[in-house]
Design an enzyme around this catalytic site. Structure first.
Site, PDB file in Angstrom:
ATOM      1  N   HIS A 141       0.625  -1.236   0.226  1.00  0.00           N
ATOM      2  CA  HIS A 141      -0.140  -0.201   0.003  1.00  0.00           C
ATOM      3  C   HIS A 141       0.946   1.312  -0.016  1.00  0.00           C
ATOM      4  CE1 HIS A 141      -3.010  -2.474   2.376  1.00  0.00           C
ATOM      5  NE2 HIS A 141      -3.451  -2.487   0.969  1.00  0.00           N
ATOM      6  N   LYS A 186     -17.749  -6.834   7.759  1.00  0.00           N
ATOM      7  CA  LYS A 186     -16.414  -7.730   8.529  1.00  0.00           C
ATOM      8  C   LYS A 186     -16.121  -6.797   9.755  1.00  0.00           C
ATOM      9  CE  LYS A 186     -14.613  -8.912   3.850  1.00  0.00           C
ATOM     10  NZ  LYS A 186     -13.522  -8.219   3.137  1.00  0.00           N
ATOM     11  N   ARG A 209      -2.299  -5.777  -8.555  1.00  0.00           N
ATOM     12  CA  ARG A 209      -1.315  -6.606  -8.495  1.00  0.00           C
ATOM     13  C   ARG A 209      -1.339  -7.540  -9.443  1.00  0.00           C
ATOM     14  NH1 ARG A 209      -2.295  -7.970  -2.729  1.00  0.00           N
ATOM     15  NH2 ARG A 209      -4.378  -7.957  -3.902  1.00  0.00           N
ATOM     16  N   SER A 227      -3.188  -7.507   3.032  1.00  0.00           N
ATOM     17  CA  SER A 227      -3.435  -7.492   4.693  1.00  0.00           C
ATOM     18  C   SER A 227      -3.968  -8.860   5.253  1.00  0.00           C
ATOM     19  CB  SER A 227      -4.465  -6.537   4.827  1.00  0.00           C
ATOM     20  OG  SER A 227      -3.988  -4.983   4.377  1.00  0.00           O
TER      21      SER A 227
END
Lengths: 161, 161, 161, 161, 161, 161
Positions: free
Chosen positions: A17, A41, A92, A130
């Site tokens: 990030h 979440k 990515r 993450s």
């Protein structure tokens, strides 16, 4: 002045990030890291903790044109409120691609004047996210190459509880 | 002596897993099937049941250089403890690819001397996985081409409860 | 003794190839780098030049269990002649995936006892291949991180002609 | 002042290219459409014709901050000469993804200060490219939704010869 | 008479689903929209609500050869009961591809005489699905281009509760 | 009466093509195998030879509702001439996906009333195509599982010349 949002959950922010953020600082006059408050979440770090970690990193990195905020609701509504004309996303891997395109398309339908801008992180962060950082931290794996020292400390403290 | 781990959840072991395992027995001196104790998901079969099913299959297939164990924690730590220099993974489809690469990369960062070795199952197992087997078993579908007879019996018994 | 082939065109060998080769040397007792004589394409380097470059690198790297040969015809026939039981392939990206799977499947149909073993190069070589090296060399780009010094010299010499 | 290159072969420019170009004009102070002189392939339109078509469209669309140039050699060298800090690329589909990432990575290795910025065209242009336009034109297919009227005229003239 | 099932969760039906359905009506003599009663997930709309929404749309669109039913259990068993020889699936993006192929293959193993037929929705629905519609509705986003007016009303009513 | 085209180069027809063709015969009243006369590539078999091989197979398989023709120009123009409302395409792997979608989309733009219908071949043909068959035949590889006996004979005769 060109303002861009860099939205994400950042639970926690990784070196991938930070790599994208740094590239964005050279392309836009102002970049607002935008921490999503995801009600469905349960994050490892609270919204406040995630914002604070990013704030600390911004200061240590001495970025002049970066700030951090959190938001709830529709991303494009927040973008309009902030006069942002671009949304930054790291791209990515193929698995990112279709989800990101879906979000970009949906956001464009909501607000056509806001562009989604995709940047590519350094190849050493290609497979970093993450969730892998959280999992490795829980298993006592080595994550010092993946996160900033302040995040490393926060993860250790969080897990020792 | 070259030792390889073949890790997985094996909930339950399918004919696709057995196909990969058999190929691995020809490439390495010893293969340890390594059943992951995943604390976050509730498996259909307990760790002991999964290990026992694999043990029974190893005996019936008369594999000389295969054993089965379960492990908790970081895979590479277990690999080091067992003096394994390779981790075997089946690679069936694109959807596996990026997840597997992420795991391989993360494992390499933790222990660079352990290689992840990808093998391709027979094409008839390309789209087979444990979750589809469980779902079909629950819906009373035909799964006899997908699992070993001992697994078929175990699934029927499990579902009749 | 487990013997593996590492086939390719190697026009020229890149640091990504060397990375895969080095990983293979730890998994097999003997690795034969196998330079394909492809009659349909005109390579930049002749078969002899490609073999010689690899030979020089093997010597400089002091690999004890690596040799280099060229072959024409069906790969699996060559593998059988050399008593190889494995074919090594680097798997870098999705675009490789399906081609490699096709070749692995076809080779298995021709000779079921020979396994194709996929290894993952270092992430810094994910997007590197011989064709990009040739193109950059022709455009006078910087390729010193991508190839061994002997290949760099050979490319410069080749292009200056 | 932020300057971006928008490189491509543009043989010929399609409505998908124009869509990306228009988005780029809102993100950067100046955009230079950069027509690649590719010596290895024979284009349908000469470099001059491709530049002229784009020039005509820029004028008709009254873009204030767009110019067009052609270049030979390494893209990043041309970018440096023009003081560009960004390279714009349209990202339409998975098949683009890996090639684009390879190029972006290679360009970054050559000149780390130049960022590749990916933009997403309108979904109606997802599967449009110059080669399909050329093929349809040759088969007398309907391409008026795919290219600007000046390109349509040029294609018809080219094919009638 | 050729009968086809068009199965799905339809929670709720989107314009992308309707687009596929309409194409199917031209290929088959009869199409049965088949709403899956999925016991493991909690849908936003009950089975009855989802069937009723589709029923209303069928009437408003005046489709002559379409009906709607719900089913539980194995899809191919339901197909046999209905004398269907084809299962219709929309194929929008790569991320659909492997899941759809897995299901098609599994269904074929269960009943080889039933073919899975893939159709492509209009490109404007490429990235549309029920989950994004639900999420946007909850965030008060603009979804009028994504769903039929009766679905729009049902979503607003559901969310206001 | 529902008529479908099954277009391709068929240089030569493989067992994967025959598998798709057979599935199509159950879905449509009439299927026309449509051999593309591709002027830009030099096929191994002439248009006449390719049509004749398919004709022989149709007779040996005793398909009642299949014929074979060749065509030049735009596929949808040929479809209209034949009153076909569907174009059949086999979808084997991700690498097919985007090309096939591009063609389907382009064809739909040319003639919206003609649907492209994707069918999935048996998994044993997933990685089979005409080009691998030609390559294996030239290298004297074993292709008897990949093509019909009449194609096998034709390939041997062609190569012995």
């Amino acid at each position: 002045m060109k303002i861009a949002l860099y939205p994400g959950t950042f639970d926690p922010i990784t070196n991938g990030h930070i790599d994208i953020l740094e590239r964005a600082t050279h392309l836009f006059d102002k970049v607002i890291v935008t921490v999503a408050v995801n009600s469905s979440k349960t994050p490892m770090f609270s919204t406040k903790e995630r914002v604070d970690l990013i704030q600390t990193i911004i200061q240590q990195k001495r970025y002049k044109n970066v700030s951090v905020e959190h938001f709830e609701g529709l991303l494009v509504s927040f973008a309009k409120k902030k006069n942002a004309t671009a949304i930054i996303r790291g791209l990515r891997a193929i698995s990112d691609f279709e989800y990101e395109f879906q979000m970009a398309l949906i956001n464009r339908k909501q607000a056509g004047e806001i562009a989604t801008v995709f940047l590519m992180p350094h190849e050493k962060y290609t497979y970093l996210n993450s969730s892998i950082v959280r999992e490795l931290a829980l298993l006592n794996g080595n994550i010092k190459d993946f996160v900033h020292p302040v995040v490393l400390r926060a993860l250790k403290k969080k897990i020792s509880h």
